[in-house]
Design a protein around this motif. Structure first.
Motif, PDB file in Angstrom:
ATOM      1  N   TYR A 129       0.830  -1.201   0.000  1.00  0.00           N
ATOM      2  CA  TYR A 129       0.000   0.000   0.000  1.00  0.00           C
ATOM      3  C   TYR A 129       0.862   1.248   0.000  1.00  0.00           C
ATOM      4  CZ  TYR A 129      -4.158  -2.808   0.788  1.00  0.00           C
ATOM      5  OH  TYR A 129      -5.184  -3.708   0.647  1.00  0.00           O
ATOM      6  N   PRO A 130       0.464   2.332  -0.667  1.00  0.00           N
ATOM      7  CA  PRO A 130      -0.807   2.458  -1.415  1.00  0.00           C
ATOM      8  C   PRO A 130      -0.768   1.674  -2.722  1.00  0.00           C
ATOM      9  CG  PRO A 130       0.496   4.433  -1.686  1.00  0.00           C
ATOM     10  CD  PRO A 130       1.221   3.587  -0.663  1.00  0.00           C
ATOM     11  N   VAL A 131      -1.892   1.071  -3.075  1.00  0.00           N
ATOM     12  CA  VAL A 131      -2.030   0.317  -4.318  1.00  0.00           C
ATOM     13  C   VAL A 131      -2.440   1.282  -5.431  1.00  0.00           C
ATOM     14  CG1 VAL A 131      -3.301  -1.494  -5.502  1.00  0.00           C
ATOM     15  CG2 VAL A 131      -2.623  -1.792  -3.111  1.00  0.00           C
ATOM     16  N   VAL A 132      -1.757   1.202  -6.583  1.00  0.00           N
ATOM     17  CA  VAL A 132      -2.003   2.114  -7.693  1.00  0.00           C
ATOM     18  C   VAL A 132      -2.905   1.433  -8.725  1.00  0.00           C
ATOM     19  CG1 VAL A 132      -0.958   3.502  -9.528  1.00  0.00           C
ATOM     20  CG2 VAL A 132       0.215   3.232  -7.334  1.00  0.00           C
ATOM     21  N   LYS A 133      -4.002   2.072  -9.114  1.00  0.00           N
ATOM     22  CA  LYS A 133      -4.945   1.518 -10.083  1.00  0.00           C
ATOM     23  C   LYS A 133      -5.337   2.598 -11.095  1.00  0.00           C
ATOM     24  CE  LYS A 133      -5.596  -2.640  -8.345  1.00  0.00           C
ATOM     25  NZ  LYS A 133      -5.347  -3.873  -9.079  1.00  0.00           N
ATOM     26  N   TYR A 134      -5.722   2.157 -12.305  1.00  0.00           N
ATOM     27  CA  TYR A 134      -6.256   3.061 -13.306  1.00  0.00           C
ATOM     28  C   TYR A 134      -7.747   3.301 -13.049  1.00  0.00           C
ATOM     29  CZ  TYR A 134      -2.022   2.170 -16.011  1.00  0.00           C
ATOM     30  OH  TYR A 134      -0.728   2.071 -16.435  1.00  0.00           O
ATOM     31  N   LEU A 135      -8.252   4.388 -13.605  1.00  0.00           N
ATOM     32  CA  LEU A 135      -9.678   4.671 -13.528  1.00  0.00           C
ATOM     33  C   LEU A 135     -10.463   3.551 -14.216  1.00  0.00           C
ATOM     34  CD1 LEU A 135     -11.525   6.951 -12.481  1.00  0.00           C
ATOM     35  CD2 LEU A 135     -11.528   7.865 -14.813  1.00  0.00           C
ATOM     36  N   GLN A 136     -11.553   3.100 -13.590  1.00  0.00           N
ATOM     37  CA  GLN A 136     -12.421   2.021 -14.076  1.00  0.00           C
ATOM     38  C   GLN A 136     -11.794   0.635 -13.939  1.00  0.00           C
ATOM     39  OE1 GLN A 136     -15.717   2.398 -15.249  1.00  0.00           O
ATOM     40  NE2 GLN A 136     -15.427   4.441 -14.396  1.00  0.00           N
ATOM     41  N   GLN A 137     -10.604   0.535 -13.372  1.00  0.00           N
ATOM     42  CA  GLN A 137      -9.990  -0.792 -13.159  1.00  0.00           C
ATOM     43  C   GLN A 137     -10.647  -1.440 -11.941  1.00  0.00           C
ATOM     44  OE1 GLN A 137      -5.753  -0.685 -12.909  1.00  0.00           O
ATOM     45  NE2 GLN A 137      -5.523  -2.890 -12.857  1.00  0.00           N
ATOM     46  N   PRO A 138     -11.036  -2.729 -12.016  1.00  0.00           N
ATOM     47  CA  PRO A 138     -11.761  -3.369 -10.908  1.00  0.00           C
ATOM     48  C   PRO A 138     -10.906  -3.471  -9.647  1.00  0.00           C
ATOM     49  CG  PRO A 138     -12.006  -4.633 -12.924  1.00  0.00           C
ATOM     50  CD  PRO A 138     -10.943  -3.617 -13.180  1.00  0.00           C
ATOM     51  N   LEU A 139     -11.565  -3.305  -8.490  1.00  0.00           N
ATOM     52  CA  LEU A 139     -10.958  -3.524  -7.173  1.00  0.00           C
ATOM     53  C   LEU A 139     -11.716  -4.684  -6.531  1.00  0.00           C
ATOM     54  CD1 LEU A 139     -10.827   0.189  -5.960  1.00  0.00           C
ATOM     55  CD2 LEU A 139      -8.994  -1.087  -7.079  1.00  0.00           C
ATOM     56  N   TYR A 140     -11.018  -5.761  -6.184  1.00  0.00           N
ATOM     57  CA  TYR A 140     -11.648  -6.977  -5.678  1.00  0.00           C
ATOM     58  C   TYR A 140     -11.445  -7.054  -4.157  1.00  0.00           C
ATOM     59  CZ  TYR A 140     -11.409  -8.098 -10.642  1.00  0.00           C
ATOM     60  OH  TYR A 140     -11.517  -8.082 -12.005  1.00  0.00           O
ATOM     61  N   PHE A 141     -12.549  -6.881  -3.389  1.00  0.00           N
ATOM     62  CA  PHE A 141     -12.463  -6.883  -1.938  1.00  0.00           C
ATOM     63  C   PHE A 141     -12.982  -8.206  -1.386  1.00  0.00           C
ATOM     64  CE2 PHE A 141     -12.610  -2.373  -2.961  1.00  0.00           C
ATOM     65  CZ  PHE A 141     -11.598  -1.862  -2.136  1.00  0.00           C
ATOM     66  N   GLU A 142     -12.346  -8.667  -0.287  1.00  0.00           N
ATOM     67  CA  GLU A 142     -12.809  -9.849   0.431  1.00  0.00           C
ATOM     68  C   GLU A 142     -12.862  -9.497   1.915  1.00  0.00           C
ATOM     69  OE1 GLU A 142     -11.561 -14.197  -0.159  1.00  0.00           O
ATOM     70  OE2 GLU A 142     -10.468 -13.625   1.663  1.00  0.00           O
ATOM     71  N   VAL A 143     -14.006  -9.783   2.544  1.00  0.00           N
ATOM     72  CA  VAL A 143     -14.181  -9.591   3.987  1.00  0.00           C
ATOM     73  C   VAL A 143     -14.364 -10.975   4.589  1.00  0.00           C
ATOM     74  CG1 VAL A 143     -15.502  -8.447   5.791  1.00  0.00           C
ATOM     75  CG2 VAL A 143     -15.227  -7.357   3.557  1.00  0.00           C
ATOM     76  N   GLU A 144     -13.573 -11.298   5.634  1.00  0.00           N
ATOM     77  CA  GLU A 144     -13.559 -12.667   6.166  1.00  0.00           C
ATOM     78  C   GLU A 144     -13.611 -12.639   7.686  1.00  0.00           C
ATOM     79  OE1 GLU A 144     -10.897 -16.794   5.931  1.00  0.00           O
ATOM     80  OE2 GLU A 144     -10.115 -14.901   5.133  1.00  0.00           O
ATOM     81  N   LEU A 145     -14.435 -13.515   8.260  1.00  0.00           N
ATOM     82  CA  LEU A 145     -14.455 -13.746   9.704  1.00  0.00           C
ATOM     83  C   LEU A 145     -13.310 -14.683  10.051  1.00  0.00           C
ATOM     84  CD1 LEU A 145     -15.723 -13.678  12.539  1.00  0.00           C
ATOM     85  CD2 LEU A 145     -17.246 -15.534  11.805  1.00  0.00           C
ATOM     86  N   MET A 146     -12.416 -14.259  10.915  1.00  0.00           N
ATOM     87  CA  MET A 146     -11.224 -15.020  11.256  1.00  0.00           C
ATOM     88  C   MET A 146     -11.420 -15.749  12.589  1.00  0.00           C
ATOM     89  SD  MET A 146      -9.441 -14.108   8.663  1.00  0.00           S
ATOM     90  CE  MET A 146      -7.818 -14.734   9.086  1.00  0.00           C
ATOM     91  N   ARG A 147     -10.632 -16.767  12.819  1.00  0.00           N
ATOM     92  CA  ARG A 147     -10.536 -17.472  14.109  1.00  0.00           C
ATOM     93  C   ARG A 147     -11.859 -18.069  14.557  1.00  0.00           C
ATOM     94  NH1 ARG A 147      -7.215 -12.830  17.481  1.00  0.00           N
ATOM     95  NH2 ARG A 147      -5.590 -12.451  15.890  1.00  0.00           N
ATOM     96  N   SER A 148     -12.685 -18.469  13.625  1.00  0.00           N
ATOM     97  CA  SER A 148     -13.954 -19.091  13.990  1.00  0.00           C
ATOM     98  C   SER A 148     -14.191 -20.303  13.104  1.00  0.00           C
ATOM     99  CB  SER A 148     -15.113 -18.098  13.832  1.00  0.00           C
ATOM    100  OG  SER A 148     -16.353 -18.753  14.075  1.00  0.00           O
ATOM    101  N   THR A 149     -14.600 -21.379  13.720  1.00  0.00           N
ATOM    102  CA  THR A 149     -14.961 -22.596  12.978  1.00  0.00           C
ATOM    103  C   THR A 149     -16.427 -22.948  13.193  1.00  0.00           C
ATOM    104  OG1 THR A 149     -14.219 -23.968  14.844  1.00  0.00           O
ATOM    105  CG2 THR A 149     -12.604 -23.492  13.089  1.00  0.00           C
ATOM    106  N   ASP A 150     -17.217 -21.969  13.680  1.00  0.00           N
ATOM    107  CA  ASP A 150     -18.625 -22.206  14.004  1.00  0.00           C
ATOM    108  C   ASP A 150     -19.473 -21.997  12.753  1.00  0.00           C
ATOM    109  OD1 ASP A 150     -21.139 -22.413  15.011  1.00  0.00           O
ATOM    110  OD2 ASP A 150     -20.810 -21.088  16.717  1.00  0.00           O
ATOM    111  N   PRO A 151     -20.045 -23.066  12.176  1.00  0.00           N
ATOM    112  CA  PRO A 151     -20.854 -22.902  10.961  1.00  0.00           C
ATOM    113  C   PRO A 151     -22.198 -22.210  11.219  1.00  0.00           C
ATOM    114  CG  PRO A 151     -20.967 -25.158  11.723  1.00  0.00           C
ATOM    115  CD  PRO A 151     -19.966 -24.470  12.616  1.00  0.00           C
ATOM    116  N   ARG A 152     -22.533 -21.982  12.509  1.00  0.00           N
ATOM    117  CA  ARG A 152     -23.825 -21.339  12.807  1.00  0.00           C
ATOM    118  C   ARG A 152     -23.737 -19.827  12.658  1.00  0.00           C
ATOM    119  NH1 ARG A 152     -24.547 -23.615  18.738  1.00  0.00           N
ATOM    120  NH2 ARG A 152     -22.364 -22.923  18.688  1.00  0.00           N
TER     121      ARG A 152
END
Length: 832
Positions: free
Chosen positions: A689-712
């Motif tokens: 970081y900072p990550v350099v991108k062109y205008l209209q270039q896709p940004l791929y985000f991932e949000v993840e719950l860490m340290r949990s193995t509870d499928p509920r």
């Protein structure tokens, strides 16, 4: 034995002394004995050639360092060491040669050096080497560098080993040459003189066929000839010895002169050379080695000076494959395997034979009753024969069909190349007859995710290959791709319905019908022992319609449309392409008010429809459009109630006891990361970081719950927005996700499905989306060329009956706030 061959001497060493010995050669110079190392030999005009059986020839220039240049008297000491250094045989050889036909300039090309000796009177002062750049050395430095330089009463002698720093390569008439060019300054009475001398020796020019070796030498060599010339003599020889026309005819040698080359042709297999066995990668090959000599005498028309040019040029053919043949002379009634192995050169012997029960030497084979013999022929080649009775335990027995018994003899011949003692094996398999066999059987079933296939072994065990049908052809089962379990009677295979070797037969709104085809193939006969075609329906949601007007649709490549490439599928509006695709699937995400979606009313139901198909345009200047494959058309439909009233019933019953909760303490962590590609395999690290991108270039985000193995627990993105600064509360800001759905004012936001893989064990713990790079502007002015992205994430309890973790979350456990950035806009001048 020694022979004087014009300007060189050849000494031949007695083979009986050399076999199995370590040979050392030294020059005798008066009372001094000088050991000839390879470096000193090349510097001083000595070379040696030895075949693998100890036939050794030593060639010495009559202008060598330790040759009396008045009488051409030379001496050599040969020392042979046997198994130990104490077993030493020593022999001194002295010889005197005469040579009176010196040319004005003599050039000698030997195996390891180039030599030029022009007529000359004087004492060497210094030398300038032309590479073709100039480099000056005094005589002492030239000797130290490895060059030979000396004078006789009548000649200047210059000598250079090959591949020296002051030599250079040049191609002449298509033949690679190595050139040695020197200007020598020498002192004469009351004056300083200079003489320019050069030697050019061929390093290639060979053409090989199975029958003939053709050697091309340039007729005119520019480094040596600068004016018109006339060839006075041409001679061809072997091992430095000239051959007359009669002997050349007997040997079928040819010497000819063309406009640009002197050409020598030698038949492969001439008795003047020798064959040798080799086994690269345990594969039997042979080579043929011979050493022709070319000698020319030409005269320059302007100076009338003569040049004698002699080349000793050892040639070894490329490796020629000679795979041994195994010939089986089978007489079933005698119940004996009779095999013949050959043909080999005389330097190959058979050391042992490996059977299924172990290794037996040749002596042990004969003692056991196997008849082993070696057969020699007049041309020095040989073959080996072996007889093995069916009754011996080394012979295997099996039953491939119901009628006869098969007698099977696998063996490996252990061969040895002499005298280097190089081993190489040659396998063989002998088979006599057939009888019945119990074939393997196949069964299978499915669950919601996989095919389960069981193969029960027949009487021959696992003597088959498991083949899978892939893209219309059979290929061997990939053991790394599928889960296999083998218990010596059965092999069980688990194949996911999305595996590469499955095909999709049909697609329904909530399921897909997949098939796997399996074949049991017996080798080496390539018999089809059994097959299985297993088809099952697997649950798969093809279309999802969301309350906010977002639709996701999955298109699948089916067997009936083999030429379909999913990445070229589009919606009715051909600009609406898949947000994700591979060779089997295409995933679309779009709004109902876009991509050519139509709307129809039926009573109190709104129906939105679109179509996934493969379209094409006929060209830039043609307007006709249509479907590339009209067989594939997939309709996407969403139904919404215009007016709807729902009635809910509620009933209670008393509990037997009050509910109790298990107390616990812990911390749940949610992280947001930026992926480099839509595959979500590689992520930017902190140092990126900072990550350099062109205008209209896709940004791929991932949000993840860490340290949990509870499928509920399921993770839901509540809100996501972008700001100019790292502080999430600053203005201006732009909404990306609002109330768990895409911002309808931003048509570039795409959600991606998450499936379980080696990294993601619980897909409900991960959310993925993409946006296209943008900037904040005011009055068309960029405020700042960077953005920060923030999200509020909810963790939902999937066990709650009123919880909707895939959409609205009725009972959030805890709210998490996460951010990513900065992401910098690249200079707009870098793109169109």
């Amino acid at each position: 034995m020694s022979e004087c061959l014009w300007n060189i001497m050849r000494l031949t060493l007695d083979e009986a002394l050399a076999v199995g010995s370590q040979l050392e050669i030294a020059a005798i110079n008066g009372t001094d004995i000088i050991p000839l190392s390879p470096t000193l030999a090349a510097q001083c005009g000595y070379s040696m050639d030895s075949d693998p059986w100890g036939n050794t020839k030593v060639f010495v220039s009559l202008l060598g360092c330790y040759v009396d240049n008045q009488t051409f008297n030379l001496g050599l000491r040969f020392q042979m060491y046997g198994d130990g250094l104490s077993k030493k045989v020593q022999r001194d050889v002295t010889e005197t040669c005469s040579y009176s036909r010196w040319a004005s300039r003599e050039i000698l090309c030997d195996r390891n050096y180039m030599e030029v000796s022009p007529s000359h009177h004087g004492c060497i002062w210094k030398m300038t080497f032309h590479t073709p750049d100039s480099k000056v050395m005094v005589l002492k430095d030239a000797h130290r560098a490895g060059y030979g330089a000396m004078t006789t009463p009548t000649r200047l002698v210059l000598r250079s080993p090959y591949n020296m720093p002051e030599t250079y390569a040049e191609e002449v008439a298509g033949v690679p040459m190595e050139v040695f060019s020197v200007s020598t300054y020498y002192k004469q009475v009351r004056r300083l003189a200079i003489i320019v001398a050069a030697a050019a020796c061929p390093t290639g020019g060979l053409v090989f066929t199975d029958e003939v070796i053709t050697w091309y030498v340039p007729r005119r060599i520019p480094p040596l000839i600068s004016s018109a010339f006339k060839i006075l003599e041409t001679h061809m020889g072997i091992d430095g010895q000239r051959l007359d026309k009669t002997m050349m005819a007997i040997r079928r040698y040819k010497l000819s002169i063309t406009e640009s080359h002197v050409v020598i042709e030698l038949p492969v297999g001439s008795p003047d050379g020798y064959y040798k066995s080799h086994a690269p990668d345990y594969s039997y090959h042979i080579t043929y080695t011979v050493e022709p000599m070319l000698e020319l005498l030409w005269r320059a028309e302007d100076t009338q000076a003569d040049t004698r040019y002699k080349v000793l040029f050892p040639i070894t053919t490329p490796l020629m494959p000679r795979p041994p043949h195994v010939t089986e002379n089978r007489v079933p009634e005698q119940k004996v395997f009779n095999v013949l192995l050959g043909t080999f050169l005389h330097d190959v012997s058979l050391l042992n034979i490996t059977f299924t029960t172990g290794v037996l030497t040749v002596t042990e084979c004969n003692a056991r009753g196997f008849d082993f013999q070696e057969h020699r022929f007049a041309n020095s080649s040989k073959t080996f024969s072996l007889q093995v009775p069916f009754s011996d335990e080394v012979v295997l027995k099996h039953n491939p069909n119901p009628l006869t018994t098969v007698y099977f003899l696998p063996l490996v011949f252990g061969l040895l190349i002499l005298p280097e003692q190089i081993p190489f094996p040659h396998p063989a398999e002998l088979e006599a007859s057939l009888e019945d066999v119990v074939l393997p059987t196949t069964t299978g079933f499915c669950d919601q995710d996989n095919f389960y296939i069981s193969v029960k072994y027949g009487s021959q065990g696992d003597n088959f290959q498991i083949m899978m049908l892939h893209a219309g052809s059979w290929r061997e089962l990939d053991t790394e791709l599928y889960s296999l379990t083998d218990n010596n009677t059965h092999v069980s295979i688990v194949v996911p319905y999305t595996a590469p070797d499955t095909v999709f037969e049909a697609v329904q709104s909530d399921s897909i019908r997949a098939r796997v085809d399996l074949l049991l193939l017996e080798t080496p006969n390539m018999w089809q022992l059994n097959d299985l075609s297993l088809a099952c329906n697997f649950p798969l949601t093809m279309t999802e319609c969301y309350p906010n007007g977002t639709v996701t649709a999955l298109a699948v490549k089916v067997e009936s449309v083999r030429n379909l490439n999913p990445k070229y599928l589009t919606l009715s509006d051909q600009s609406c392409k898949p947000v994700f695709s591979n060779d089997r699937f295409a995933f679309f995400s779009f709004n109902l008010n876009s991509c050519g979606t139509t709307r129809t009313f039926f009573d109190n139901v709104m129906v939105y429809e679109n179509e996934i198909a493969m379209h094409h345009s006929m060209g830039k200047h043609q307007s006709r459009k249509g479907l590339i494959n009209p067989d594939y058309r997939h309709t996407v439909s969403c139904y919404y109630l215009v007016n709807d009233t729902e009635t809910m019933a509620f009933r209670t019953r008393p509990r037997n006891s009050d509910p109790k909760a298990d107390p616990g303490v812990g911390q749940l962590v949610v992280q947001m990361r930026l992926a480099q590609e839509v595959s979500y395999d590689i992520f930017y690290q902190t140092e990126d970081y900072p990550v350099v991108k062109y205008l209209q270039q896709p940004l791929y985000f991932e949000v993840e719950l860490m340290r949990s193995t509870d499928p509920r627990i399921a993770l839901v993105l509540e809100n996501c927005w972008a700001t100019l600064h790292e502080d999430r509360t600053t203005l201006p800001s732009w909404d990306l996700i609002v109330d768990r759905c895409e911002n309808l004012d931003d048509r570039y936001i795409v959600f991606y499905p998450v499936v379980a893989d080696a990294r993601v064990h619980i897909p409900a713990h991960v959310k993925r989306f993409s946006v296209k790079m943008f900037t904040f502007t005011t009055d068309e002015t960029v405020l700042k060329e960077q953005i920060f992205v923030h999200c509020d994430a909810d963790l939902c309890d999937t066990t709650k009956p009123d919880g909707i973790c895939s959409g609205q979350c009725a009972s959030p456990l805890r709210n998490h706030r996460i951010s990513s950035g900065p992401i910098i806009l690249s200079d707009s001048s870098n793109f169109v």
